[in-house]
Design a protein around this motif. Structure first.
Motif, PDB file in Angstrom:
ATOM      1  N   PRO A 173      -6.939   1.415   3.125  1.00  0.00           N
ATOM      2  CA  PRO A 173      -7.057  -0.127   3.321  1.00  0.00           C
ATOM      3  C   PRO A 173      -6.506  -1.002   2.213  1.00  0.00           C
ATOM      4  CG  PRO A 173      -9.274   1.450   3.157  1.00  0.00           C
ATOM      5  CD  PRO A 173      -7.907   2.230   2.870  1.00  0.00           C
ATOM      6  N   SER A 174      -6.097  -0.482   1.248  1.00  0.00           N
ATOM      7  CA  SER A 174      -5.081  -1.274   0.425  1.00  0.00           C
ATOM      8  C   SER A 174      -4.343  -0.332  -0.885  1.00  0.00           C
ATOM      9  CB  SER A 174      -6.219  -2.098  -0.523  1.00  0.00           C
ATOM     10  OG  SER A 174      -7.376  -1.197  -1.089  1.00  0.00           O
ATOM     11  N   PRO A 175      -3.756  -0.807  -1.513  1.00  0.00           N
ATOM     12  CA  PRO A 175      -3.142  -0.035  -2.531  1.00  0.00           C
ATOM     13  C   PRO A 175      -3.863   0.652  -3.669  1.00  0.00           C
ATOM     14  CG  PRO A 175      -2.120  -2.357  -2.437  1.00  0.00           C
ATOM     15  CD  PRO A 175      -3.341  -2.300  -1.659  1.00  0.00           C
ATOM     16  N   ILE A 176      -3.348   1.854  -3.860  1.00  0.00           N
ATOM     17  CA  ILE A 176      -4.174   2.826  -4.716  1.00  0.00           C
ATOM     18  C   ILE A 176      -3.665   2.655  -6.374  1.00  0.00           C
ATOM     19  CG2 ILE A 176      -4.439   4.393  -2.866  1.00  0.00           C
ATOM     20  CD1 ILE A 176      -2.152   6.326  -4.220  1.00  0.00           C
ATOM     21  N   CYS A 177      -2.957   1.640  -6.512  1.00  0.00           N
ATOM     22  CA  CYS A 177      -2.425   1.211  -7.933  1.00  0.00           C
ATOM     23  C   CYS A 177      -1.375   0.114  -7.709  1.00  0.00           C
ATOM     24  CB  CYS A 177      -1.596   2.246  -8.708  1.00  0.00           C
ATOM     25  SG  CYS A 177       0.163   2.655  -7.952  1.00  0.00           S
ATOM     26  N   MET A 178      -1.178  -0.580  -8.780  1.00  0.00           N
ATOM     27  CA  MET A 178      -0.101  -1.722  -8.749  1.00  0.00           C
ATOM     28  C   MET A 178       1.168  -1.199  -8.646  1.00  0.00           C
ATOM     29  SD  MET A 178      -0.253  -4.699 -11.539  1.00  0.00           S
ATOM     30  CE  MET A 178      -1.847  -5.373 -10.979  1.00  0.00           C
ATOM     31  N   PRO A 179       1.870  -1.139  -7.505  1.00  0.00           N
ATOM     32  CA  PRO A 179       3.175  -0.509  -7.773  1.00  0.00           C
ATOM     33  C   PRO A 179       4.212  -1.401  -8.483  1.00  0.00           C
ATOM     34  CG  PRO A 179       2.868  -1.431  -5.590  1.00  0.00           C
ATOM     35  CD  PRO A 179       1.585  -1.459  -6.451  1.00  0.00           C
ATOM     36  N   GLY A 180       4.996  -0.662  -9.045  1.00  0.00           N
ATOM     37  CA  GLY A 180       6.337  -1.317  -9.831  1.00  0.00           C
ATOM     38  C   GLY A 180       7.113  -2.027  -8.487  1.00  0.00           C
ATOM     39  N   THR A 219       6.231   9.633  -7.554  1.00  0.00           N
ATOM     40  CA  THR A 219       7.287   9.704  -8.179  1.00  0.00           C
ATOM     41  C   THR A 219       7.681   8.528  -9.071  1.00  0.00           C
ATOM     42  OG1 THR A 219       9.629  10.238  -8.241  1.00  0.00           O
ATOM     43  CG2 THR A 219       9.008   9.093  -6.490  1.00  0.00           C
ATOM     44  N   ARG A 220       8.077   8.791 -10.165  1.00  0.00           N
ATOM     45  CA  ARG A 220       8.358   7.511 -11.183  1.00  0.00           C
ATOM     46  C   ARG A 220      10.090   7.693 -11.300  1.00  0.00           C
ATOM     47  NH1 ARG A 220       3.896   5.323 -13.396  1.00  0.00           N
ATOM     48  NH2 ARG A 220       2.315   5.598 -11.805  1.00  0.00           N
ATOM     49  N   GLN A 221      10.820   8.208 -10.329  1.00  0.00           N
ATOM     50  CA  GLN A 221      12.111   8.540 -10.330  1.00  0.00           C
ATOM     51  C   GLN A 221      12.562   7.396  -9.330  1.00  0.00           C
ATOM     52  OE1 GLN A 221      13.484  10.327 -12.420  1.00  0.00           O
ATOM     53  NE2 GLN A 221      11.847  11.439 -13.006  1.00  0.00           N
ATOM     54  N   SER A 222      13.202   6.399  -9.794  1.00  0.00           N
ATOM     55  CA  SER A 222      13.637   5.073  -9.017  1.00  0.00           C
ATOM     56  C   SER A 222      14.575   5.620  -7.888  1.00  0.00           C
ATOM     57  CB  SER A 222      14.151   4.112  -9.561  1.00  0.00           C
ATOM     58  OG  SER A 222      13.143   3.598 -10.378  1.00  0.00           O
ATOM     59  N   ASP A 223      15.620   6.520  -8.220  1.00  0.00           N
ATOM     60  CA  ASP A 223      16.492   6.930  -7.361  1.00  0.00           C
ATOM     61  C   ASP A 223      15.849   7.755  -6.023  1.00  0.00           C
ATOM     62  OD1 ASP A 223      16.069   9.034  -9.194  1.00  0.00           O
ATOM     63  OD2 ASP A 223      18.148   9.801  -9.008  1.00  0.00           O
ATOM     64  N   THR A 269       0.917  -1.303  -0.002  1.00  0.00           N
ATOM     65  CA  THR A 269       0.203  -0.087  -0.066  1.00  0.00           C
ATOM     66  C   THR A 269       0.956   1.199   0.016  1.00  0.00           C
ATOM     67  OG1 THR A 269      -1.698  -1.279   1.051  1.00  0.00           O
ATOM     68  CG2 THR A 269      -1.836   1.030   1.239  1.00  0.00           C
ATOM     69  N   LEU A 270       2.000   1.240   0.711  1.00  0.00           N
ATOM     70  CA  LEU A 270       2.742   2.472   0.993  1.00  0.00           C
ATOM     71  C   LEU A 270       3.611   2.564  -0.437  1.00  0.00           C
ATOM     72  CD1 LEU A 270       4.112   4.694   2.367  1.00  0.00           C
ATOM     73  CD2 LEU A 270       5.373   3.261   3.551  1.00  0.00           C
ATOM     74  N   ALA A 271       3.947   1.187  -1.062  1.00  0.00           N
ATOM     75  CA  ALA A 271       4.630   1.424  -2.160  1.00  0.00           C
ATOM     76  C   ALA A 271       3.701   2.079  -3.297  1.00  0.00           C
ATOM     77  CB  ALA A 271       4.913  -0.022  -2.696  1.00  0.00           C
ATOM     78  N   SER A 272       2.553   1.637  -3.403  1.00  0.00           N
ATOM     79  CA  SER A 272       1.789   2.317  -4.232  1.00  0.00           C
ATOM     80  C   SER A 272       1.365   3.739  -4.300  1.00  0.00           C
ATOM     81  CB  SER A 272       0.210   1.694  -4.134  1.00  0.00           C
ATOM     82  OG  SER A 272      -0.382   2.177  -3.105  1.00  0.00           O
ATOM     83  N   ILE A 273       1.284   4.385  -2.953  1.00  0.00           N
ATOM     84  CA  ILE A 273       1.424   5.819  -2.697  1.00  0.00           C
ATOM     85  C   ILE A 273       2.866   6.277  -3.495  1.00  0.00           C
ATOM     86  CG2 ILE A 273       1.584   7.694  -1.227  1.00  0.00           C
ATOM     87  CD1 ILE A 273      -0.157   5.832   0.456  1.00  0.00           C
TER      88      ILE A 273
END
Length: 336
Positions: free
Chosen positions: A275-282, A213-217, A204-208
């Motif tokens: 309650p759950s992820p807001i997207c499918m995080p990479g 940001t899409r910057q991996s670093d 869930t946190l990873a989805s936020i």
């Protein structure tokens, strides 16, 4: 007379040998010159199969003859088949009769909702989106793999996977459960325990983080901000959760009127994680949460350079200064 008979017999023998060679070549010879993929849907009849197959092969009369002999019209199996160079008609017919499928690569990423996942999968599998959606929203199916209807979506880890094209929605879910367990290696679970988060909370946190940001670093630093807020009991106040709560992913600017939208996913009015992820995080976002950066930042704001990165702050005054600079740039660019 004997010579004449000999020549006649020799000619007949040669003709028989030639005919045998032709027949042998028709059935055993190379029927595929160019490799191609053949998709046979579960809804297809034999006529549709033949229409798709015939332009791809040679020795079509031999194929039809052999197909009739083995009753292929009533016994062919749907699936994804690879017609490899050098295959003969007997091998092709048997492949279709026995259902010797070749798996396909199924890719899932950049998905926010189960409906989007169903649409994406329906373009890669023989199952239609309605059948997939019925399974993805089924409490019974979720319970079978250890989830509930709210957390079910968190089981799908973005990546490319091998499945048979004809896999049923239920079989696909069971396969993804196996991939989910494979993803959670002992090392990842060890890092997760260090963070004090459950698997669901990590995702869930990873989805936020992934939506911020899409910057991996930069992801580990953003994750660190949210971990600090969670540990201090500060509301996350994550703008992407407002978009998800409103189901409006076109919003480019979150205004005060949006912040009060009533939803358990709105982290401006609810403390803690949604309650759950807001997207499918990479996977990069998931690993960023597991390896979050330890610091004392509790705020961040997009940089006015619009380069995809953020300015981080320890105090509200510092954060407001960054926010005003970004807001001024939004106004200058007339972004509403």
């Amino acid at each position: 007379m004997r010579k004449k008979i000999f020549f006649i017999l020799a000619a007949c023998g040669a003709a028989i040998l030639l005919a045998g060679a032709v027949v042998f070549f028709q059935f055993k010879g190379n029927a595929v010159r160019t490799e191609s993929e053949l998709f046979v849907s579960a809804q297809a009849d034999y006529g549709q199969l033949a229409d798709s197959l015939m332009p791809r092969i040679r020795h079509r009369a031999a194929f039809r003859f052999y197909a009739r002999r083995i009753g292929l019209a009533d016994s062919f199996k749907p699936g994804h088949y690879v017609l490899s160079r050098g295959m003969n008609v007997i091998r092709i017919a048997r492949m279709l009769k026995l259902g010797l499928e070749t798996p396909v690569r199924v890719t899932i990423n950049n998905v926010r909702t189960p409906a989007q996942l169903a649409q994406k999968l329906s373009r890669q599998l023989d199952a239609d989106s309605a059948a997939l959606m019925q399974v993805f929203t089924s409490p019974e199916q979720a319970a079978k793999v250890g989830f509930d209807s709210v957390t079910f979506f968190s089981m799908f880890i973005p990546d490319s996977y091998e499945f048979y094209w004809t896999v049923s929605p239920e079989e696909f879910v069971r396969g993804m459960k196996r991939e989910y367990e494979r993803f959670w290696t002992p090392r990842r679970d060890s890092l997760r325990r260090r963070s004090g988060l459950s698997r669901l909370e990590v995702l869930t946190l990873a989805s936020i983080v992934y939506e911020e940001t899409r910057q991996s670093d930069e992801m580990p630093r953003v994750a660190g901000v949210y971990v600090n807020r969670l540990n201090r009991g500060i509301p996350l106040q994550a703008d992407p959760t407002v978009k998800y709560a409103m189901q409006d992913f076109t919003l480019r600017r979150i205004l005060y009127k949006h912040l009060r939208f009533p939803s358990p996913y709105n982290t401006y009015i609810n403390r803690g994680l949604p309650p759950s992820p807001i997207c499918m995080p990479g996977k990069n976002a998931i690993d960023a949460v597991l390896n979050f950066e330890k610091h004392d930042f509790i705020f961040f704001c997009a940089r006015p350079e619009f380069d995809g990165y953020h300015n981080f702050a320890r105090t509200l005054d510092e954060h407001m200064k960054n926010a005003r600079a970004y807001s001024a740039e939004l106004n200058r660019r007339n972004i509403r």
